[in-house]
Design an enzyme around this catalytic site. Sequence first.
Site, PDB file in Angstrom:
ATOM      1  CG  ASP A  67      34.911  38.846  76.258  1.00 11.89           C
ATOM      2  OD1 ASP A  67      35.875  39.620  76.310  1.00 11.89           O
ATOM      3  OD2 ASP A  67      33.993  38.976  75.434  1.00 11.89           O
ATOM      4  CG  ASN A 136      26.548  37.620  66.681  1.00 13.46           C
ATOM      5  OD1 ASN A 136      26.955  38.500  67.416  1.00 13.46           O
ATOM      6  ND2 ASN A 136      26.945  36.360  66.780  1.00 13.46           N
ATOM      7  CG  HIS A 138      28.806  38.884  70.238  1.00 18.54           C
ATOM      8  ND1 HIS A 138      29.605  37.996  69.565  1.00 18.54           N
ATOM      9  CD2 HIS A 138      29.543  40.031  70.332  1.00 18.54           C
ATOM     10  CE1 HIS A 138      30.761  38.561  69.276  1.00 18.54           C
ATOM     11  NE2 HIS A 138      30.747  39.793  69.729  1.00 18.54           N
ATOM     12  CD  GLU A 143      28.809  34.482  69.719  1.00 16.49           C
ATOM     13  OE1 GLU A 143      28.183  35.467  69.284  1.00 16.49           O
ATOM     14  OE2 GLU A 143      29.938  34.193  69.317  1.00 16.49           O
TER      15      GLU A 143
END
Length: 249
Positions: A67, A136, A138, A143
């Site tokens: 990313d 979280n 991800h 997400e």
Amino acid sequence: MKIYVCKNYEKMSALAANYVAAQVLMKPESVLGLATGSTPIGMYEELVDKYQNEGISFKDVTTFNLDEYINLPKENENSYYTFMHDNLFDKIDVKEENINIPDGNVEDFETYSKEFENKIKECGGIDIQVLGIGNNAHIGFNEPDDHFSNTTGVVKLTESTILANSRFFDSEEEVPKKAISMGIGTIVRTKKILLLASGKGKAEAIYKTVCGPVKPEVPASILQFHNDVVVIIDEEAASLLDESIYERV
Ligand code: PGA
């Protein structure tokens, strides 16, 4: 899933580097999927050491990164382009033309994302994908959501990720709100996955990833369906796991 629990971050990093180095030794023209973030920094240091002192060469390796932030100039100290060059690429013999980091500054992200996916295919697919994990759960910048994303594309960062990543920026406002990321589908199509996590803050994400139901609200849980996942974590990240499901190394 094979889960290895190491005493601390240093041991985790050394074991992870051995796993990646073994891949490169077995197949010098390997395609490596790489990750940014604090977690893999120690592994990259170990890989640089293997290049400098053990003669491991990356000259035939191709890399793809997961990313990149959108609209952050490449030269910005917080771009993943800069991160990868500072921590790994400038210190080993990988060829610049074999490095593929998503470009966060293109005009047409749809076309660019398709080209990025095609390039992975043309290179024969990713042999090992290194992953960190968000608090979280991800992976990449995928997400928690109501569905699993398939291919590379533009994603919006959640408040919790913006807050977590603001530690690298002068203020939370400066953290880009969007990124371009490989999709969950891109990640699960890779041949092998190496998931790394360190510290207590990751314990819950790791527990849900490994033991919880597979659901898009816990993006990394999809890895339960991949047939070649190696999880290397430290004791703190493993603190919620039952000892029977991992090997201590
Ligand atoms: P970290 O980030 O390695 O900096 O904790 C991991 C991630 O957000 O994927």
